[in-house]
Design a protein around this motif. Sequence first.
Motif, short mmCIF file in Angstrom:
data_model
loop_
_atom_site.label_atom_id
_atom_site.label_comp_id
_atom_site.label_asym_id
_atom_site.label_seq_id
_atom_site.Cartn_x
_atom_site.Cartn_y
_atom_site.Cartn_z
N VAL A 80 0.43 -1.83 0.25
CA VAL A 80 0.33 0.24 0.46
C VAL A 80 0.91 1.01 0.29
CG1 VAL A 80 -1.82 1.12 1.41
CG2 VAL A 80 -1.97 -1.25 0.78
N GLU A 104 2.60 1.57 -3.27
CA GLU A 104 1.79 2.06 -4.40
C GLU A 104 1.44 3.83 -4.01
OE1 GLU A 104 -1.58 0.91 -6.57
OE2 GLU A 104 -1.05 -1.41 -5.82
N TYR A 105 1.59 4.89 -3.04
CA TYR A 105 0.88 5.48 -1.99
C TYR A 105 2.59 6.29 -2.65
CZ TYR A 105 1.19 9.45 1.09
OH TYR A 105 0.45 10.54 1.19
N GLU A 115 2.00 7.33 -6.12
CA GLU A 115 1.22 7.97 -6.48
C GLU A 115 1.62 9.66 -6.54
OE1 GLU A 115 -2.62 6.54 -4.98
OE2 GLU A 115 -2.59 5.10 -6.75
N ARG A 148 -0.79 -2.85 -15.03
CA ARG A 148 -0.68 -2.47 -13.32
C ARG A 148 -1.25 -4.06 -12.74
NH1 ARG A 148 -0.84 2.84 -12.96
NH2 ARG A 148 -2.09 2.58 -10.83
N PRO A 180 -4.77 10.63 -3.07
CA PRO A 180 -3.74 9.40 -2.79
C PRO A 180 -3.44 9.01 -1.42
CG PRO A 180 -2.25 11.33 -4.45
CD PRO A 180 -3.33 11.61 -3.41
N ALA A 238 -4.83 5.62 -0.26
CA ALA A 238 -4.18 4.26 0.11
C ALA A 238 -4.90 3.54 1.20
CB ALA A 238 -2.59 5.15 1.13
N ARG A 265 -7.43 1.18 0.15
CA ARG A 265 -6.08 -0.29 0.12
C ARG A 265 -6.47 -1.04 1.27
NH1 ARG A 265 -2.96 3.10 -4.06
NH2 ARG A 265 -4.51 2.59 -6.39
#
Lengths: 221, 219
Positions: free
Chosen positions: A69, A72-73, A76, A91, B89, B93, B96
Amino acid sequence: MAEEVKLIGMWGSPFSRRVEIALKLKGVQYDYIEDDLTNKSPLLLKSNPVHKKVPVLLHNGKPIAESLVILEYIDETWKANPILPQHPYDRAMARFWAKYIDEKCMLALWNACWCEKKDREKAVEEAKVCLKTLENELKDKKFFGGESIGLVDIAANFIGFWVGVIGEVVGVELLTIDKFPILCKWRDEYLGCSVIKENLPSKEKLGAYFRTRVESASQSK
Amino acid sequence: MADEIILLDFWPSMFGMRVRLALAEKGLKYEYKEEDLRNKSPLLLEMNPVHKKIPVLIHNGKPICESLIIVQYIDEVWHDKSPLLPSDPYQRAQARFWADYVDKKLYELGRKIWSTKGEEQETAKKEFIECLKLLEGELGDKPYFGGEKIGFVDVALVTFSCWFHAYESFGNFSIEAECPKLIAWTKRCMEKESVSSSLEDPHKVHGFVMGMKKKLGIE
């Protein structure tokens, strides 16, 4: 406003090191806070009350937990050197393989190294199935991410480095060149990348850590 | 060229339902293929050789596996309608994280509730309620986990609600008594056509679990 990025981690944890690789890849300045997992800090417990685990990224005081997680943060938030591909299908594939590594491979590899002798043969077979699956996925690519390292390569740091160190300590060699030539080639390229090399624990220190574990396990018998 | 979407699924699967729900939220037409998990089709084995599991989404011939990965894929491809993940974002997060939490905890605990007895079952029930209470806390005063509309975490969690009756019956406890806010949230979700058309009838699920218990020789 200046950006404040902190990482609560543990020097020997592959999950923690994944986040460091990503931050370094993106050129993000951060403060590293080592946590003593035998005596978890109030900051860790406050930042990750659900799992109480490292790594935790704190971005301007806001916590994000769970390494995939966090990756991905980071991807981004900081756009340089993307970790995930652009196209939704690619992806999805990257996420699939990162999850496969986390949920199947790491457990299988760990079990193969640490299980009781009587269970070893079966555990090693299961670990080899995982490695073969990854070998087949890699095919003729330089990295799982293609020409440059991506999410899956970062997630595979345990396979690239830890497996070899632990294997040497417990006497179980899993990633052999005869069975896994493509994966071994990947490992060599991978460990040759400066962003990877510079974000690994020292082989000596990690080896000593696992040797202690073996010794205390045999003493408690 | 029209999109060709096929979903390989198994009707009681709360994971398969997540994909059905995401497709419904986006208003997408697709072909549903029911799998017999004791006799997996060549198509399933070809499309998911690694795990050999459902759900599998096949979009224009290309397979995507793992329910939350499929939901994110659907959200990214059909991003114009009913976005499931937030645009910020940090909020993404958090979404997720909580969807991952549901994945890590609920299925295993739920399975233990209907398939074990005695102390093992009691421990599973206790932990299950603790997880739901934590999720209730995360929901807070919001109508949905996604805020004003259903989002990623709602999709990840609500499909378990049609299994609650089975868990309660075989576990001999009431989820509503312990987690009234969460049950209120499930009812709110069920008012939406996309949710009610994607989830299975709890009594049918109960019958399925009863059948599983017989087959596994569990009283």
